[in-house]
Design a protein around this motif. Structure first.
Motif, PDB file in Angstrom:
ATOM      1  N   UNK A 111     -12.109  -1.956  -6.181  1.00 14.12           N
ATOM      2  CA  UNK A 111     -10.953  -1.048  -6.248  1.00 14.12           C
ATOM      3  C   UNK A 111      -9.646  -1.720  -5.856  1.00 14.12           C
ATOM      4  N   UNK A 112      -9.711  -2.949  -5.359  1.00 13.90           N
ATOM      5  CA  UNK A 112      -8.522  -3.622  -4.850  1.00 13.90           C
ATOM      6  C   UNK A 112      -7.436  -3.693  -5.908  1.00 13.90           C
ATOM      7  N   UNK A 113      -6.205  -3.341  -5.478  1.00 18.41           N
ATOM      8  CA  UNK A 113      -5.015  -3.380  -6.344  1.00 18.41           C
ATOM      9  C   UNK A 113      -5.106  -2.416  -7.530  1.00 18.41           C
ATOM     10  N   UNK A 114      -5.971  -1.382  -7.400  1.00 23.72           N
ATOM     11  CA  UNK A 114      -6.081  -0.371  -8.444  1.00 23.72           C
ATOM     12  C   UNK A 114      -5.764   1.000  -7.852  1.00 23.72           C
ATOM     13  N   UNK A 115      -5.108   1.832  -8.631  1.00 21.46           N
ATOM     14  CA  UNK A 115      -4.797   3.188  -8.201  1.00 21.46           C
ATOM     15  C   UNK A 115      -5.965   4.112  -8.524  1.00 21.46           C
ATOM     16  N   UNK A 474      -7.561  -9.208   0.882  1.00 24.64           N
ATOM     17  CA  UNK A 474      -7.578  -9.410  -0.570  1.00 24.64           C
ATOM     18  C   UNK A 474      -6.588  -8.502  -1.299  1.00 24.64           C
ATOM     19  N   UNK A 475      -6.112  -7.468  -0.616  1.00 22.07           N
ATOM     20  CA  UNK A 475      -5.165  -6.546  -1.228  1.00 22.07           C
ATOM     21  C   UNK A 475      -3.745  -7.029  -0.931  1.00 22.07           C
ATOM     22  N   UNK A 476      -3.011  -7.475  -1.936  1.00 19.01           N
ATOM     23  CA  UNK A 476      -1.682  -8.061  -1.739  1.00 19.01           C
ATOM     24  C   UNK A 476      -0.723  -7.081  -1.079  1.00 19.01           C
ATOM     25  N   UNK A 477      -0.718  -5.846  -1.561  1.00 15.53           N
ATOM     26  CA  UNK A 477       0.232  -4.868  -1.039  1.00 15.53           C
ATOM     27  C   UNK A 477      -0.063  -4.547   0.429  1.00 15.53           C
ATOM     28  N   UNK A 481       2.438  -5.251   3.605  1.00 13.66           N
ATOM     29  CA  UNK A 481       2.919  -4.129   4.414  1.00 13.66           C
ATOM     30  C   UNK A 481       2.461  -4.203   5.863  1.00 13.66           C
ATOM     31  N   UNK A 482       1.416  -4.984   6.137  1.00 13.67           N
ATOM     32  CA  UNK A 482       0.908  -5.098   7.512  1.00 13.67           C
ATOM     33  C   UNK A 482       1.431  -6.340   8.232  1.00 13.67           C
ATOM     34  N   UNK A 483       2.387  -7.050   7.619  1.00 19.63           N
ATOM     35  CA  UNK A 483       3.027  -8.162   8.322  1.00 19.63           C
ATOM     36  C   UNK A 483       2.569  -9.537   7.912  1.00 19.63           C
ATOM     37  N   UNK A 484       1.703  -9.644   6.921  1.00 22.14           N
ATOM     38  CA  UNK A 484       1.242 -10.944   6.466  1.00 22.14           C
ATOM     39  C   UNK A 484      -0.035 -11.396   7.154  1.00 22.14           C
ATOM     40  N   UNK A 600       2.242  -5.963  15.931  1.00 22.53           N
ATOM     41  CA  UNK A 600       0.810  -6.141  16.185  1.00 22.53           C
ATOM     42  C   UNK A 600       0.095  -4.815  15.928  1.00 22.53           C
ATOM     43  N   UNK A 601      -1.080  -4.898  15.360  1.00 29.01           N
ATOM     44  CA  UNK A 601      -1.892  -3.729  15.012  1.00 29.01           C
ATOM     45  C   UNK A 601      -1.163  -2.841  14.004  1.00 29.01           C
ATOM     46  N   UNK A 602      -0.390  -3.461  13.163  1.00 33.36           N
ATOM     47  CA  UNK A 602       0.381  -2.731  12.165  1.00 33.36           C
ATOM     48  C   UNK A 602      -0.496  -2.386  10.965  1.00 33.36           C
ATOM     49  N   UNK A 603      -0.323  -1.185  10.459  1.00 36.33           N
ATOM     50  CA  UNK A 603      -1.060  -0.762   9.268  1.00 36.33           C
ATOM     51  C   UNK A 603      -0.054  -0.502   8.144  1.00 36.33           C
ATOM     52  N   UNK A 604      -0.496  -0.511   6.885  1.00 34.67           N
ATOM     53  CA  UNK A 604       0.439  -0.347   5.764  1.00 34.67           C
ATOM     54  C   UNK A 604       1.278   0.923   5.854  1.00 34.67           C
ATOM     55  N   UNK A 605       0.697   2.002   6.386  1.00 32.94           N
ATOM     56  CA  UNK A 605       1.417   3.273   6.444  1.00 32.94           C
ATOM     57  C   UNK A 605       2.631   3.218   7.369  1.00 32.94           C
TER      58      UNK A 605
END
Length: 736
Positions: A111-115, A474-477, A481-484, A600-605
């Motif tokens: 499902x990676x990189x898929x909506x 593996x998910x680029x986005x 969004x989590x800081x690299x 630290x402990x950053x999530x995409x949201x």
């Protein structure tokens, strides 16, 4: 179709009563199983279970045999047998999570990189969104409800969704704010959808009883029930998609999403949401992959087919007293099992990601919540043997039990491990036992096997986390969004270290909870804190002093045995000894903010806050401001319009046997009858009595019938007033 906006409309629609029969756990015949509409509706592929469960069984057998070989160089002693048994019990429990995570890892990568795919099928069903609440913050609750309602309208839900706040609130002030918020949300939504409200007089069977009361009285009006928690938040398109999937599959009884934790401010909350966001998808997807049509229910952020639920999931009251008897606390696992038993599919929608909830802000709050869950899960020991449950449903129930029983098992394993080390260090070996023997018996371990077993155990224990991290990277986005990569890896290390320090504290807390339940202590029902996790150090010492003392004893015992044992147990020892500062630091908003600022402990949201969360936060200040002007009980009783609006939102009284008057009703009635004015009557009533008066029309009308303020009274003797008071009381009790 539009809904007329009227802030004085009734709290609930007209009742449409229907039965919700109590299910018999001891008797169930095949004829009671419904016939599915589709032949494949209940078909689950056996090969998936063979891979996951067979793999777990094989790994467990190899590890247990390896441990037997490690301990059995010179024959097994009684202590070594005990270590082997405890190791087997604890190891088997974690292997299923490991093998399931491997399957989940593959699913997540696909499902990676898929909506996710969302349907646009027109609605032909009606869904009631149930928001149970118990002394929660009304501003946060209604802001979230409005946000979800607006998004569902945009997703095409329209009047196919009704929004129902089913309250079990016992706090009088919060109850008044809930009613004020109902009137406010009805105005703000301008009649675009129905918003209903009902507060129960008695909190029978807690949340499950709250939902059951709704089902029995209004459930037959709806095709589906979308059940939330007070801190739940779901995007409109996910809620609409869930209803469409239920509509499309008439054999589907329950569809459960996997909620993501967000909005964590303290360190412990951020740890949980990072772990849930990074490791959770592989665990949840793996569970969904192998359980298939025999999924589970976690009590919220799920949609249920009303007919199936009412016909198949009426919960029995377990015989005996709490904690093992009485109402079933952890109702969700049992309801899922009963639905599947009756021929309905139960699935986990691991692909629907926009489903959120919040986490407890401190270790102590975690322990309070887990104490209640622990009691509910241990109650399942009396449910797991129910007649004709599917074996996967029994596995879900067993997993819930083991999630708490594993803690005392781990503790016993540590203690027996110390005893074993003590035996090797100090007990003089009997090289030549009684009877003929050519060779001496050496009490030794196999060090190479021990090291290999340790590596296997660590791999099984941390495997899901490593797989989760790899899939996340593996998910680029998500990675961006989590800081690299670097920040994510630092967060991974921080989570591993802090979680390892907290783990022994939670182990002792869970062990204490299991012990108190076995000793017959009930958990009670306390509202959960959501935001501030800061607790005074004095209170923390009270909660953790035995953990600190236990850590000191463990350190001394390990040191006496050997420095190797001390080094081996050092992570647990450090966590236990530092329990008080750890509990304080991890529950601190200030430290949590600094961790967040450091990325630290950053999530995409946190980089891209979900649209539903942004919408909720934009609504929140308005509710917070308006609810500061909530009328008091005296104001409501003193003004006719406020009183009528209040009574419209008040639940009706249920019939009662003649002469069966509750003490709180009688006390409140007497105090009202004894008062000379509304203000005086309110001062007579304590908070519990005010809450009951507010939810009893007859008492509210009696209160409103009093003068607004104290007036000059003629000098009349008490004897002259007494008949009038008695007459008022008799009439009031008749109305009750």
């Amino acid at each position: 179709m539009s809904v007329k906006s009227n802030t004085c409309e009734p709290g609930m629609p007209l009742e449409q009563s229907a039965a919700m029969p109590v299910q018999d756990l001891k008797h169930f015949i095949p004829m009671q199983v419904r016939q599915p509409i589709s032949k494949k509706a209940l078909h689950s592929a056996p090969w998936k279970r063979i891979l996951v469960l067979g793999g777990a069984l094989l790994i467990s057998a190899l590890a247990i045999n390896e441990m037997r070989a490690v301990l059995g160089v010179g024959g097994l002693t009684p202590i070594e047998y005990m270590v082997l048994i405890l190791f087997a019990l604890t190891f088997c429990w974690i292997t299923v999570a490991f093998t399931g995570s491997i399957a989940g890892f593959v699913c997540v990568l696909k499902r990676t990189n898929k909506e996710p795919q969302y349907s646009d099928e027109p609605f032909n069903t009606r869904t009631a969104v149930l928001m149970p609440t118990y002394n929660e913050d009304p501003a946060r609750l209604f802001a979230g409800l409005e946000a979800m309602a607006r998004e569902v309208l945009e997703a095409g839900g329209g009047t196919h969704f009704d929004w129902c706040i089913i309250s079990d609130t016992t706090d009088a002030e919060i109850a008044r704010k809930e009613q004020q918020a109902v009137r406010l949300i009805r105005q703000r939504l301008a009649g675009s959808c129905h918003v209903y409200y009902r507060r129960r007089r008695k909190n029978i069977a807690r949340k499950s009883g709250n939902v059951e009361d709704f089902c029995v009285r209004w459930g037959s009006r709806y095709d589906h029930l979308l059940v939330l928690d007070a801190d739940s938040l779901m995007s409109g398109r996910v809620m609409a998609e869930m209803a469409r999937r239920m509509q499309k599959n008439p054999d589907l009884g329950l569809l459960q999403t996997i909620p993501r934790l967000i909005n964590g401010t303290t360190l412990v909350a951020r740890l949980q949401q990072f772990a849930g966001r990074v490791y959770g998808p592989v665990v949840g997807s793996g569970l969904s992959w192998w359980t298939q049509k025999e999924g589970n229910f976690w009590g919220h952020n799920a949609i249920i087919r009303t007919q199936a639920f009412m016909q198949s999931a009426g919960l029995p009251k377990l015989p005996g007293k709490p904690p093992f008897g009485g109402h079933i606390l952890s109702h969700d696992f049992v309801e899922a099992a009963l639905l599947r038993r009756s021929g309905w599919a139960v699935e986990i929608a691991d692909d629907l990601s926009e489903s959120y909830e919040e986490s407890p802000p401190s270790i102590v709050d975690l322990a309070v919540r887990d104490r209640r869950w622990c009691q509910g899960n241990l109650q399942h020991s009396r449910v797991i043997g129910a007649k004709r449950l599917h074996w996967v449903s029994r596995m879900h129930i067993l997993t819930g039990i083991m999630s708490y029983v594993s803690s005392p098992l781990w503790l016993m394993l540590i203690i027996t491990g110390l005893m074993l080390a003590l035996q090797y260090q100090f007990v003089r070996p009997e090289y030549f036992p009684q009877g003929f023997s050519l060779f001496p018996t050496w009490p030794l371990m196999d060090p190479e096997r021990a090291l290999r077993l340790f590596a296997i155990t660590m791999g099984i224990l941390f495997g899901p986390k490593i797989l989760g991290l790899l899939s996340f990277l593996c998910d680029r986005q998500q990675r961006h969004q989590s800081g690299g990569v670097v920040r994510i890896f630092i967060s991974f290390i921080v989570e591993m270290i802090v979680s390892a320090l907290i783990a022994p504290i939670m182990m002792l807390m869970h062990s204490g909870a299991v012990t108190s339940i076995l000793l017959g202590k009930d958990s009670g029902w306390n509202p959960q804190r959501r935001d501030d996790g800061q607790i005074p150090w004095k209170d923390l010492w009270h909660r953790h002093h035995w953990h600190v003392i236990g850590g000191i004893i463990l350190a001394i015992a390990s040191y006496i045995i050997s420095l190797d044992v001390l080094a081996w147990l050092s992570p647990a020892i450090i966590g236990m000894i530092l329990a008080v500062p750890l509990s304080s630091w991890t529950g601190s908003n200030r430290i949590g903010r600094r961790i967040k600022q450091a990325g630290i402990l950053k999530i995409p949201e946190e980089s891209q806050m979900p649209a539903i969360w942004q919408l909720m936060e934009s609504q929140l200040p308005h509710y917070q401001d308006q609810l500061t002007h909530t009328p008091s009980l005296a104001d409501i009783a003193s003004h006719h319009e406020l009183l009528q609006a209040h009574l419209q939102l008040t639940d009706r009284l249920m019939p009662r046997p003649a002469g069966d008057i509750e003490a709180i009703d009688a006390t409140a009635a007497i105090k009202i009858a004894d008062a000379q004015c509304i203000e005086q009557a309110v001062t007579f009533l304590d908070d519990k009595e005010q809450a009951r008066v507010q939810n009893t029309p007859a008492l509210m009308k009696a209160l409103a019938a009093l003068p607004k303020t104290a007036q000059l009274q003629l000098e009349v003797s008490r004897q002259q007033l007494q008949p009038r008071e008695n007459q008022r009381l008799v009439q009031l009790f008749r109305e009750l």
